[in-house]
Design an enzyme around this catalytic site. Structure first.
Site, mmCIF file in Angstrom:
data_model
loop_
_atom_site.group_PDB
_atom_site.id
_atom_site.type_symbol
_atom_site.label_atom_id
_atom_site.label_comp_id
_atom_site.label_asym_id
_atom_site.label_seq_id
_atom_site.Cartn_x
_atom_site.Cartn_y
_atom_site.Cartn_z
ATOM 1 N N GLY A 169 0.654 -1.265 0.000
ATOM 2 C CA GLY A 169 0.000 0.000 0.000
ATOM 3 C C GLY A 169 0.684 1.323 0.000
ATOM 4 N N CYS B 155 -24.872 5.281 -19.222
ATOM 5 C CA CYS B 155 -26.181 5.840 -18.876
ATOM 6 C C CYS B 155 -26.320 5.894 -17.361
ATOM 7 C CB CYS B 155 -27.285 4.998 -19.476
ATOM 8 S SG CYS B 155 -27.057 4.809 -21.235
#
Ligand SMILES: *Cc1c(COP(=O)(O)O)cnc(C)c1O
Length: 434
Positions: A250, A363
């Site tokens: 990380g 959409c």
């Protein structure tokens, strides 16, 4: 001009370059939307970890590429060539690594929801190590390994109770987490005792992962201190001394020029110093240390190229530049508001004064790539728009929403380019429908 990563530049024609190659030419040759991955940068990032590990930790320590950041055959080939381990978290990732010729003995199998089928598959394929998330998984692994008459190496995933102060959606090390077993509540101790009772599970040590996109000064150092104290406590209470400790993944990478740059070798040296001092203080030998970088291996090796399809200036409101991609190929802004550097690849000599929202074509109103982007006023339909630092969690999180095929993925290596993942065709999209 200064860019978010040194593999980005501008050529004499004022075209954006990536890994030294003209992005307009790449868009022309391979079509858009298009994922680019700079293989030389991936290798350079691996070597930063490998060299720092060699210099800092005891033998047996190693970095593993967290392949969920970007999983496809070529990336596993690169990891094999560079001598990295890999983390896998699904049969799909295992199958891809195997198909690429990656030796699965060097793989660690993650996940908080492994089914019996997943466990069987990983055992069949000879995955080197399991990171066991919970007691039920441990017992299921014992049963499957027992059936095969083998002893499976495993680490136990624990939560050290550390909040790395990044986005909630990517923080995993605090006590209240769907991942792992908590040290703070005493449940981790029960988990260790249970693991030590299993005949077909060879406990190799512990694993923790505090979160992703970590910039915090000393997050890994704090995690190491908590985990090593737990190693010492378990030795005291049960006699079991863990030979391995994984600190998870990380380190963060810059997405915009104002983000900090992490000096990875310096950070690893600092973690190593904490490990050494803490072990000396606790009177335990130093365990082999693992880290699992994903993002910091591939993020800045990536760039996505789109073409603008429309520029909408809503009088009195915002401007929208719509592109021929969106959340289907990059859901990160929709998911967690991630920032990006966005550039008009063919207009690098012009001032950027059009403040706009870069909108996808799906959409869904939330289908945005970025807001408050500055592009040249002249930008229009057909212009190539580049989004930087998309190498991690873009291709791997892509979907077929609205039944768009996923983009091709092209690798850039030593001045050349080649397709590593072909563009999904309409036939591909229809292949599973009966
Ligand atoms: C996601 C993850 C990683 C990789 O994190 P990055 O931020 O991409 O480096 C490493 N280990 C575990 C267990 C993970 O879940």
């Amino acid at each position: 001009m200064s860019f978010v990563c040194e593999n980005i530049g501008v050529n004499a024609e004022n075209h954006l370059t990536f890994a030294g190659q003209d992005t307009l030419r790449l868009a022309e040759e391979y079509g858009t939307p298009l994922y680019l991955l700079d293989e030389d940068r991936i290798r350079r990032n691996c070597r930063l970890y490998l060299e720092a590990f060699r210099a800092s930790f005891v033998p047996g320590s190693r970095p593993l590429y967290a392949s969920k950041a970007a999983a496809f055959k070529q990336v596993y080939r690169v990891m094999a060539e560079e001598g990295m381990g890999v983390d896998v978290c699904s049969p799909g990732e295992i199958a891809t690594a195997e198909a690429a010729g990656f030796d699965l003995a060097g793989a660690c199998f993650h996940g908080n929801g492994k089914t019996d089928g997943d466990i069987r598959y990983a055992l069949d394929k000879g995955v080197g190590c399991f990171v066991v998330d919970n007691a039920e998984e441990l017992l299921a692994l014992e049963a499957e390994a027992g059936r095969r008459g083998l002893r499976q190496k495993a680490l136990l995933r624990l939560t050290p109770g550390i909040d790395p102060h990044t986005y909630a959606a990517v923080a995993t090390g605090q006590v209240d987490s769907k991942f792992g077993v908590a040290i703070e509540t005493g449940q981790a101790e029960d988990f260790v005792r249970l693991a030590l009772e299993q005949k077909h599970v060879e406990l190799r040590g512990y694993h923790c992962h505090v979160g992703s996109q970590v910039f915090g000064e000393d997050v890994f150092e704090r995690a190491a201190a908590v985990m090593l104290a737990f190693v010492a406590e378990m030795k005291e209470k049960t006699g079991y001394l863990a030979p391995e400790l994984s600190l998870g993944g990380g380190y963060g990478v810059p997405y915009v020029v104002s983000d900090p740059i992490v000096d990875i070798p310096a950070k690893i040296a600092s973690v190593a110093k904490t490990v050494k001092e803490t072990c000396a203080r606790l009177g335990i030998p130093e365990p082999a240390i693992h880290m699992e970088p994903g993002r910091s291996i591939v993020a800045d090796a990536g760039m996505t190229l789109y073409r603008a399809v429309a520029v909408k200036r809503i009088t009195g409101y915002k401007n929208y530049v719509t592109i021929d991609g969106g959340m289907g190929d990059d859901p990160r802004y929709a998911l967690y508001g991630s920032r990006y550097t966005c550039l008009a690849a063919g207009r690098m000599g012009e001032a950027s004064e059009l403040r706009c929202t870069l909108a996808g074509r799906c959409c869904e109103s939330g289908d945005l790539i970025q807001e408050d982007v500055l592009l040249p006023e002249t930008v229009g339909r057909g212009d190539v728009i580049a989004v930087c630092t998309t190498g991690a969690y873009n291709y791997s999180m892509a979907s077929n929403y609205n039944r768009y095929g996923r983009p091709a993925l092209v690798m850039l290596r030593e001045g050349k380019s080649f397709v590593a993942v072909r563009r999904e065709s309409l036939e591909d999209l229809l292949r599973l429908d009966l």
